[in-house]
Scaffold this motif. Structure first.
Motif, PDB file in Angstrom:
ATOM      1  N   TYR A   1       0.673  -1.132   0.128  1.00 36.44           N
ATOM      2  CA  TYR A   1      -0.002   0.069   0.062  1.00 36.44           C
ATOM      3  C   TYR A   1       0.924   1.039  -0.017  1.00 36.44           C
ATOM      4  N   CYS A   2       1.890   1.436   0.739  1.00 30.67           N
ATOM      5  CA  CYS A   2       2.805   2.466   0.877  1.00 30.67           C
ATOM      6  C   CYS A   2       3.362   2.599  -0.433  1.00 30.67           C
ATOM      7  N   GLU A   3       3.790   1.473  -0.952  1.00 30.23           N
ATOM      8  CA  GLU A   3       4.705   1.706  -2.305  1.00 30.23           C
ATOM      9  C   GLU A   3       3.621   2.207  -3.298  1.00 30.23           C
ATOM     10  N   SER A   4       2.471   1.436  -3.275  1.00 23.53           N
ATOM     11  CA  SER A   4       1.662   1.964  -4.474  1.00 23.53           C
ATOM     12  C   SER A   4       1.337   3.721  -4.106  1.00 23.53           C
ATOM     13  N   LYS A   5       0.993   4.067  -3.251  1.00 23.77           N
ATOM     14  CA  LYS A   5       0.848   5.676  -2.674  1.00 23.77           C
ATOM     15  C   LYS A   5       2.095   6.270  -3.045  1.00 23.77           C
ATOM     16  N   LEU A   6       3.202   5.921  -3.016  1.00 19.11           N
ATOM     17  CA  LEU A   6       4.342   6.771  -3.218  1.00 19.11           C
ATOM     18  C   LEU A   6       5.063   6.636  -4.876  1.00 19.11           C
ATOM     19  N   GLU A   7       4.320   5.547  -5.410  1.00 15.60           N
ATOM     20  CA  GLU A   7       4.670   5.661  -6.798  1.00 15.60           C
ATOM     21  C   GLU A   7       3.737   6.443  -7.642  1.00 15.60           C
ATOM     22  N   LYS A   8       2.678   6.939  -7.190  1.00 17.21           N
ATOM     23  CA  LYS A   8       1.799   7.866  -7.666  1.00 17.21           C
ATOM     24  C   LYS A   8       2.581   9.369  -7.763  1.00 17.21           C
ATOM     25  N   LEU A   9       3.612   9.500  -6.842  1.00 17.43           N
ATOM     26  CA  LEU A   9       4.364  10.677  -6.984  1.00 17.43           C
ATOM     27  C   LEU A   9       4.959  11.007  -8.010  1.00 17.43           C
ATOM     28  N   SER A  10       5.464   9.884  -8.832  1.00 20.17           N
ATOM     29  CA  SER A  10       6.345  10.132  -9.894  1.00 20.17           C
ATOM     30  C   SER A  10       5.504  10.596 -11.228  1.00 20.17           C
ATOM     31  N   ARG A  11       4.328  10.614 -11.049  1.00 22.46           N
ATOM     32  CA  ARG A  11       3.306  11.332 -12.016  1.00 22.46           C
ATOM     33  C   ARG A  11       3.544  12.629 -12.204  1.00 22.46           C
ATOM     34  N   HIS A  12       3.810  13.377 -11.211  1.00 24.79           N
ATOM     35  CA  HIS A  12       3.916  14.789 -11.284  1.00 24.79           C
ATOM     36  C   HIS A  12       5.294  15.299 -11.303  1.00 24.79           C
ATOM     37  N   TYR A  13       6.212  14.508 -10.951  1.00 25.03           N
ATOM     38  CA  TYR A  13       7.829  14.926 -10.968  1.00 25.03           C
ATOM     39  C   TYR A  13       8.571  13.578 -11.512  1.00 25.03           C
ATOM     40  N   ASP A  14       9.299  13.895 -12.729  1.00 28.72           N
ATOM     41  CA  ASP A  14       9.985  12.480 -12.925  1.00 28.72           C
ATOM     42  C   ASP A  14      11.457  12.101 -12.473  1.00 28.72           C
ATOM     43  N   ASN A  15      11.992  13.180 -11.739  1.00 30.25           N
ATOM     44  CA  ASN A  15      13.281  13.123 -11.199  1.00 30.25           C
ATOM     45  C   ASN A  15      13.381  12.734  -9.855  1.00 30.25           C
ATOM     46  N   ILE A  16      12.542  12.018  -9.134  1.00 29.27           N
ATOM     47  CA  ILE A  16      12.650  11.471  -7.936  1.00 29.27           C
ATOM     48  C   ILE A  16      13.594  10.392  -7.991  1.00 29.27           C
ATOM     49  N   THR A  17      14.761  10.432  -6.937  1.00 30.39           N
ATOM     50  CA  THR A  17      15.819   9.254  -7.172  1.00 30.39           C
ATOM     51  C   THR A  17      15.242   8.393  -6.165  1.00 30.39           C
TER      52      THR A  17
END
Length: 96
Positions: A19-35
Motif C-alpha cells: 500500500y505504501c509503495e503504491s501511494k508513493l509510486e503515484k508521486l512520479s506522475r507529477h515529477y520525473d526526477n525523484i531518485t
C-alpha cells in the motif's frame, strides 16, 4: 524511484508495504526526477505515524503524518508529499 520502507515498533506486513509503495509510486506522475524515498512507519501507544524523506534533484522533501489508522497516516503522508512536489515543480517553472 527507489523506495525504502522501515518500521519502528511495528511489523511491516506485505499489505502495508504494498500500500505504501503504491501511494508513493503515484508521486512520479507529477515529477520525473525523484531518485529515492525513505519511509519510516512507527507506532507510539495508540498513534500511528508515517514519515518520509524524498530526494529529488538537489533537494529533500520531508513530510510526516499521524493518525489512529496506519493506512490513513500513509494517505495523509502521500497527499502532503504530492502538494510539496507540485509546489517545487511550479517554482522551477517560474524561474525559467
Amino acid at each position: 524511484m527507489q523506495i525504502n520502507i522501515s518500521g519502528h515498533h511495528v511489523d511491516l506486513t506485505p499489505p502495508i508495504r504494498d500500500y505504501c509503495e503504491s501511494k508513493l509510486e503515484k508521486l512520479s506522475r507529477h515529477y520525473d526526477n525523484i531518485t529515492n524515498a525513505h519511509v519510516i512507519l512507527s507506532v507510539e501507544k495508540l498513534i500511528q505515524k508515517a514519515e518520509a524523506r524524498v530526494h529529488i534533484n538537489g533537494h529533500d522533501l520531508c513530510a510526516g503524518s499521524e493518525d489512529k489508522d496506519m493506512y490513513a497516516a500513509i494517505d495523509a503522508l502521500a497527499d502532503k508529499l504530492d502538494r510539496q512536489l507540485k509546489k517545487h515543480k511550479e517554482k522551477l517553472q517560474n524561474h525559467r
